[in-house]
Write a protein that holds these residues in place. Structure first.
Motif, short mmCIF file in Angstrom:
data_model
loop_
_atom_site.label_atom_id
_atom_site.label_comp_id
_atom_site.label_asym_id
_atom_site.label_seq_id
_atom_site.Cartn_x
_atom_site.Cartn_y
_atom_site.Cartn_z
N TYR A 1 0.83 -1.21 0.00
CA TYR A 1 0.00 0.00 0.00
C TYR A 1 0.87 1.25 0.00
CZ TYR A 1 -3.26 3.57 1.61
OH TYR A 1 -3.98 4.72 1.74
N TYR A 2 1.91 1.26 0.81
CA TYR A 2 2.82 2.41 0.83
C TYR A 2 3.43 2.63 -0.54
CZ TYR A 2 2.64 1.95 5.97
OH TYR A 2 2.25 1.87 7.28
N GLN B 1 0.91 4.26 -2.78
CA GLN B 1 0.73 5.66 -2.42
C GLN B 1 1.95 6.52 -2.75
OE1 GLN B 1 -2.33 6.84 -1.25
NE2 GLN B 1 -2.80 4.78 -1.93
N GLY B 2 2.99 5.90 -3.29
CA GLY B 2 4.20 6.64 -3.66
C GLY B 2 5.13 6.92 -2.51
N LEU B 3 4.99 6.18 -1.42
CA LEU B 3 5.82 6.38 -0.24
C LEU B 3 7.09 5.53 -0.27
CD1 LEU B 3 2.98 6.39 2.44
CD2 LEU B 3 4.02 8.35 1.30
N ARG C 1 5.56 5.34 9.50
CA ARG C 1 4.79 4.92 10.67
C ARG C 1 4.70 6.05 11.71
NH1 ARG C 1 1.42 1.43 9.73
NH2 ARG C 1 1.40 0.72 11.88
N SER C 2 5.78 6.78 11.90
CA SER C 2 5.77 7.91 12.85
C SER C 2 4.80 8.98 12.40
CB SER C 2 7.16 8.52 12.97
OG SER C 2 8.06 7.63 13.57
N LEU C 3 4.81 9.28 11.12
CA LEU C 3 3.92 10.32 10.59
C LEU C 3 2.47 9.89 10.62
CD1 LEU C 3 6.25 11.47 7.69
CD2 LEU C 3 5.69 12.77 9.77
N LEU C 4 2.21 8.62 10.34
CA LEU C 4 0.84 8.11 10.45
C LEU C 4 0.37 8.19 11.90
CD1 LEU C 4 1.05 4.99 8.11
CD2 LEU C 4 -0.41 7.01 7.75
N LEU D 1 -1.13 12.14 10.31
CA LEU D 1 -1.06 12.57 8.92
C LEU D 1 -1.56 11.46 8.01
CD1 LEU D 1 2.47 14.25 8.87
CD2 LEU D 1 0.26 15.29 9.36
N ASN D 2 -2.17 11.86 6.89
CA ASN D 2 -2.62 10.86 5.93
C ASN D 2 -1.51 10.58 4.92
OD1 ASN D 2 -2.82 12.80 3.77
ND2 ASN D 2 -4.75 13.46 4.65
N THR D 3 -1.67 9.53 4.14
CA THR D 3 -0.59 9.11 3.25
C THR D 3 -0.31 10.12 2.14
OG1 THR D 3 -2.15 7.74 1.99
CG2 THR D 3 -0.82 6.64 3.70
N SER D 4 -1.32 10.86 1.69
CA SER D 4 -1.04 11.85 0.64
C SER D 4 -0.19 13.00 1.19
CB SER D 4 -2.33 12.37 0.00
OG SER D 4 -3.13 13.03 0.94
N THR D 5 -0.45 13.40 2.42
CA THR D 5 0.38 14.43 3.05
C THR D 5 1.79 13.89 3.29
OG1 THR D 5 -1.56 15.40 4.13
CG2 THR D 5 0.60 15.92 5.08
#
Length: 129
Positions: free
Chosen positions: A19-20, A23-25, A50-53, A57-61
């Motif tokens: 999934y990451y 989402q381009g992560l 994981r820290s940002l989630l 924060l959402n994955t697009s951000t």
């Protein structure tokens, strides 16, 4: 390393790693066989994600700000000047969400407190069952 190894080393399920990538992560190399090949730096990237989630924060951000963060010990350090403005906006959005949830919680508390005692007893008994 393959996706199973990255999953093991980060504690993140393979499905989430895919999934990451969607989402381009994450940007693993694709082998001719179609397998994903990750490098050691992807371990830190997954930890940053994981820290940002966890921070709300959402994955697009995250996709927008991830290139502007580096790890310094246990913390993330912004490396792009315009990133701070984005983070402040995101913090404001999260703060407003918290305020809205607290307002909803207060409204529910008022309704719950207005229930007659016999209704409250039955509700508590149903919750305990």
């Amino acid at each position: 390393m393959r996706i199973g190894e990255l999953s093991r080393r980060t504690g993140v399920h393979e499905r989430l790693l895919r999934y990451y990538e969607e989402q381009g992560l994450l940007h693993p190399e694709r082998l001719p066989s179609g397998y994903r090949e990750y490098d050691d730096g992807d371990i830190d990237t997954v930890r940053r994600i994981r820290s940002l989630l966890a921070a709300g924060l959402n994955t697009s951000t995250i996709a927008t700000i991830l290139p502007c963060l580096r790890v310094d010990g246990d913390r993330l350090v912004p490396t792009c000047s315009d990133l701070l403005a984005d983070l402040h906006r995101e913090r404001g959005r999260i703060t407003q969400s918290i305020i809205d949830l607290q307002t909803s919680l207060g409204a529910l508390d008022v309704v719950i407190a207005a229930a007659p005692p016999d209704v409250t007893r039955r509700a508590i008994a149903a919750l305990s069952a």
